[in-house]
Design a protein around this motif. Structure first.
Motif, PDB file in Angstrom:
ATOM      1  N   GLN A 125     -11.715  -2.892  -6.753  1.00  0.00           N
ATOM      2  CA  GLN A 125     -10.366  -3.396  -7.018  1.00  0.00           C
ATOM      3  C   GLN A 125      -9.294  -2.349  -6.717  1.00  0.00           C
ATOM      4  OE1 GLN A 125      -9.637  -6.513  -7.271  1.00  0.00           O
ATOM      5  NE2 GLN A 125     -11.857  -6.795  -7.119  1.00  0.00           N
ATOM      6  N   SER A 126      -9.633  -1.084  -6.866  1.00  0.00           N
ATOM      7  CA  SER A 126      -8.698  -0.023  -6.485  1.00  0.00           C
ATOM      8  C   SER A 126      -8.455  -0.067  -4.974  1.00  0.00           C
ATOM      9  CB  SER A 126      -9.246   1.351  -6.879  1.00  0.00           C
ATOM     10  OG  SER A 126      -9.441   1.431  -8.282  1.00  0.00           O
ATOM     11  N   PHE A 127      -9.536  -0.251  -4.239  1.00  0.00           N
ATOM     12  CA  PHE A 127      -9.444  -0.371  -2.773  1.00  0.00           C
ATOM     13  C   PHE A 127      -8.653  -1.618  -2.384  1.00  0.00           C
ATOM     14  CE2 PHE A 127     -11.605  -1.918   1.210  1.00  0.00           C
ATOM     15  CZ  PHE A 127     -11.086  -0.953   2.065  1.00  0.00           C
ATOM     16  N   ASN A 128      -8.972  -2.753  -3.027  1.00  0.00           N
ATOM     17  CA  ASN A 128      -8.286  -4.011  -2.715  1.00  0.00           C
ATOM     18  C   ASN A 128      -6.797  -3.943  -3.020  1.00  0.00           C
ATOM     19  OD1 ASN A 128     -10.542  -5.282  -1.767  1.00  0.00           O
ATOM     20  ND2 ASN A 128     -11.010  -6.349  -3.661  1.00  0.00           N
ATOM     21  N   ALA A 129      -6.456  -3.303  -4.138  1.00  0.00           N
ATOM     22  CA  ALA A 129      -5.046  -3.201  -4.522  1.00  0.00           C
ATOM     23  C   ALA A 129      -4.261  -2.452  -3.451  1.00  0.00           C
ATOM     24  CB  ALA A 129      -4.912  -2.507  -5.868  1.00  0.00           C
ATOM     25  N   LEU A 130      -4.856  -1.385  -2.920  1.00  0.00           N
ATOM     26  CA  LEU A 130      -4.192  -0.599  -1.881  1.00  0.00           C
ATOM     27  C   LEU A 130      -4.059  -1.410  -0.588  1.00  0.00           C
ATOM     28  CD1 LEU A 130      -2.950   2.074  -1.025  1.00  0.00           C
ATOM     29  CD2 LEU A 130      -5.241   2.909  -0.478  1.00  0.00           C
ATOM     30  N   VAL A 131      -5.117  -2.143  -0.242  1.00  0.00           N
ATOM     31  CA  VAL A 131      -5.086  -2.981   0.963  1.00  0.00           C
ATOM     32  C   VAL A 131      -4.043  -4.087   0.818  1.00  0.00           C
ATOM     33  CG1 VAL A 131      -6.412  -4.613   2.378  1.00  0.00           C
ATOM     34  CG2 VAL A 131      -7.485  -2.498   1.591  1.00  0.00           C
ATOM     35  N   ASN A 132      -4.003  -4.735  -0.359  1.00  0.00           N
ATOM     36  CA  ASN A 132      -3.053  -5.823  -0.584  1.00  0.00           C
ATOM     37  C   ASN A 132      -1.617  -5.329  -0.513  1.00  0.00           C
ATOM     38  OD1 ASN A 132      -5.193  -7.564  -0.978  1.00  0.00           O
ATOM     39  ND2 ASN A 132      -5.156  -7.378  -3.202  1.00  0.00           N
ATOM     40  N   TYR A 133      -1.371  -4.163  -1.090  1.00  0.00           N
ATOM     41  CA  TYR A 133      -0.014  -3.609  -1.066  1.00  0.00           C
ATOM     42  C   TYR A 133       0.382  -3.228   0.363  1.00  0.00           C
ATOM     43  CZ  TYR A 133       3.932  -0.484  -1.720  1.00  0.00           C
ATOM     44  OH  TYR A 133       5.159   0.115  -1.620  1.00  0.00           O
ATOM     45  N   THR A 134      -0.538  -2.620   1.076  1.00  0.00           N
ATOM     46  CA  THR A 134      -0.260  -2.159   2.447  1.00  0.00           C
ATOM     47  C   THR A 134       0.040  -3.329   3.378  1.00  0.00           C
ATOM     48  OG1 THR A 134      -1.733  -0.269   2.106  1.00  0.00           O
ATOM     49  CG2 THR A 134      -1.185  -0.818   4.380  1.00  0.00           C
ATOM     50  N   ASN A 135      -0.661  -4.458   3.191  1.00  0.00           N
ATOM     51  CA  ASN A 135      -0.540  -5.594   4.103  1.00  0.00           C
ATOM     52  C   ASN A 135       0.317  -6.728   3.547  1.00  0.00           C
ATOM     53  OD1 ASN A 135      -2.563  -5.027   6.465  1.00  0.00           O
ATOM     54  ND2 ASN A 135      -3.621  -4.406   4.607  1.00  0.00           N
ATOM     55  N   ARG A 136       1.139  -6.416   2.552  1.00  0.00           N
ATOM     56  CA  ARG A 136       2.024  -7.422   1.973  1.00  0.00           C
ATOM     57  C   ARG A 136       3.121  -7.776   2.970  1.00  0.00           C
ATOM     58  NH1 ARG A 136       3.906  -2.647   1.421  1.00  0.00           N
ATOM     59  NH2 ARG A 136       6.080  -2.146   0.998  1.00  0.00           N
ATOM     60  N   ASN A 137       3.899  -8.808   2.647  1.00  0.00           N
ATOM     61  CA  ASN A 137       5.128  -9.079   3.398  1.00  0.00           C
ATOM     62  C   ASN A 137       6.161  -8.097   2.865  1.00  0.00           C
ATOM     63  OD1 ASN A 137       7.867 -10.190   3.822  1.00  0.00           O
ATOM     64  ND2 ASN A 137       6.760 -11.870   4.798  1.00  0.00           N
ATOM     65  N   ALA A 138       6.489  -7.079   3.645  1.00  0.00           N
ATOM     66  CA  ALA A 138       7.323  -5.969   3.167  1.00  0.00           C
ATOM     67  C   ALA A 138       8.788  -6.351   2.979  1.00  0.00           C
ATOM     68  CB  ALA A 138       7.227  -4.784   4.133  1.00  0.00           C
ATOM     69  N   ALA A 139       9.156  -7.570   3.381  1.00  0.00           N
ATOM     70  CA  ALA A 139      10.539  -8.005   3.184  1.00  0.00           C
ATOM     71  C   ALA A 139      10.826  -8.273   1.705  1.00  0.00           C
ATOM     72  CB  ALA A 139      10.809  -9.266   4.004  1.00  0.00           C
ATOM     73  N   SER A 140       9.743  -8.407   0.902  1.00  0.00           N
ATOM     74  CA  SER A 140       9.899  -8.626  -0.538  1.00  0.00           C
ATOM     75  C   SER A 140       9.415  -7.380  -1.272  1.00  0.00           C
ATOM     76  CB  SER A 140       9.081  -9.847  -0.983  1.00  0.00           C
ATOM     77  OG  SER A 140       9.484 -10.996  -0.281  1.00  0.00           O
ATOM     78  N   PRO A 141      10.311  -6.541  -1.794  1.00  0.00           N
ATOM     79  CA  PRO A 141       9.913  -5.292  -2.440  1.00  0.00           C
ATOM     80  C   PRO A 141       9.092  -5.519  -3.709  1.00  0.00           C
ATOM     81  CG  PRO A 141      12.244  -5.726  -2.800  1.00  0.00           C
ATOM     82  CD  PRO A 141      11.771  -6.733  -1.809  1.00  0.00           C
ATOM     83  N   THR A 142       8.142  -4.623  -3.942  1.00  0.00           N
ATOM     84  CA  THR A 142       7.288  -4.687  -5.124  1.00  0.00           C
ATOM     85  C   THR A 142       7.515  -3.446  -5.973  1.00  0.00           C
ATOM     86  OG1 THR A 142       5.615  -5.876  -3.834  1.00  0.00           O
ATOM     87  CG2 THR A 142       4.904  -4.950  -5.931  1.00  0.00           C
TER      88      THR A 142
END
Length: 325
Positions: free
Chosen positions: A127-144
């Motif tokens: 899940q640590s790996f997935n969280a990083l992948v999900n954040y990296t490949n998000r739609n960056a137009a919507s800030p998190t």
């Protein structure tokens, strides 16, 4: 070859090499940009690729540049730079790292599923790996925000661990093969939590939708929900064949006499076999849906439909958005 070495003055570097409206075309595209070898490309070469792509977009390329050089530059650019921001993505979060990173984690999750500490540890790592992948490949137009990322990470990890632990307890008296499938159930359940939580800002405020010419039109929560659902389906599909079929294979292999003598090699074998599944499933799963989604205006929120029709009338029948990966 002569065509590849021809004049590049009219070359459109952003035009897909393969038809993105077809599944096969998308799979070929993702086989190209998720190539694990691109992870080893030096930073200097990645920076060169970005410069070449940007120059090609403006129509200014160095004399003697060949089409095959531009295609290679675009491959590196797509594998390492975010499509929304153009910023270089961290190596571990890139889709090209899914095979080397995923094969190690998947192999060990499938091997060490019997003891509670091992289950908890490897689900946490995954899940640590997935969280990083999900954040990296998000739609960056919507800030998190940092708070949202932390909440998403904790929720997904808790879901994965709780699913794995509870199912391990429920399957103690079940056939051994059923216990081997517990990691996949935990991964699937966590994906249904991790991705929407990591991208909750898109669900709250909407995702940026554009017209065919990349002009921003507005923000849509419905488009965000469709995009995130497609990403969840893709991620589960990516993991499914390896995590479902590999336990069946290992269950049979471990009964063989020579395999009983080399138990130390079971984990490396599962890692290697996981890699064999992932090298095909990463592009296949990514290609299930177009990365640039097309959505009829009639599917959008009523107020956004009214805004579009008031401004563009019937000239914009569809909107487009980057769903992420």
């Amino acid at each position: 070859m002569s065509k590849m070495e021809g004049d590049v003055s009219g070359f459109n570097i952003d035009a897909p090499r393969w038809d993105q409206r077809t599944f096969l075309g998308r799979v070929k595209h993702f086989f190209n940009i998720t190539d694990p070898r691109t992870v080893l490309v030096p930073e200097q070469e990645l920076d060169w690729a970005k410069v070449m792509v940007e120059k090609s977009r403006t129509g200014v390329v160095p004399p003697g540049t060949q089409v095959e050089q531009l295609l290679y530059a675009k491959k590196l650019y797509d594998s390492a730079f975010h499509p929304d921001t153009g910023e270089k993505m961290n190596v571990i979060g890139r889709m090209s790292f899914q095979v080397p990173g995923g094969m190690i984690i998947t192999g060990f999750m499938l091997q060490f599923y019997r003891t509670m500490p091992a289950v908890i540890f490897w689900q946490w790592v995954n899940q640590s790996f997935n969280a990083l992948v999900n954040y990296t490949n998000r739609n960056a137009a919507s800030p998190t925000s940092l708070r949202q990322m932390a909440l998403s990470y904790i929720s997904a990890t808790t879901t994965a661990v709780a699913t794995a632990v509870s199912m391990n307890m429920l399957t103690k008296k079940a056939p051994p093969l059923v216990g081997r499938w517990v990691p996949f159930a935990a991964v699937a359940a966590a994906n249904c939590v991790n991705i929407p939580m990591m991208r909750q800002q898109e669900l709250i405020e909407g995702i940026c939708v554009k017209d065919r010419n990349d002009n921003e039109i507005g923000q849509s929560r419905r488009a965000a929900a469709i995009g995130i659902t497609q990403v969840v389906i893709s991620r589960i599909t990516m993991a499914a064949p390896g995590m479902i079929l590999l336990p069946v294979l290992m269950e049979r292999l471990e009964k063989l006499c020579f395999m009983k003598k080399v138990k130390v090699l079971h984990a490396p074998l599962q890692v290697m076999l996981s890699g064999c599944f992932l090298i095909f499933m990463v592009p296949v799963a990514c290609g299930l849906f177009p990365q640039k989604c097309e959505l009829p205006v009639s599917y959008l929120e009523p107020e956004l439909q009214d805004t579009i029709r008031a401004k563009y009338r019937e000239l914009v029948p569809y909107v487009y958005f980057n769903k992420g990966l």
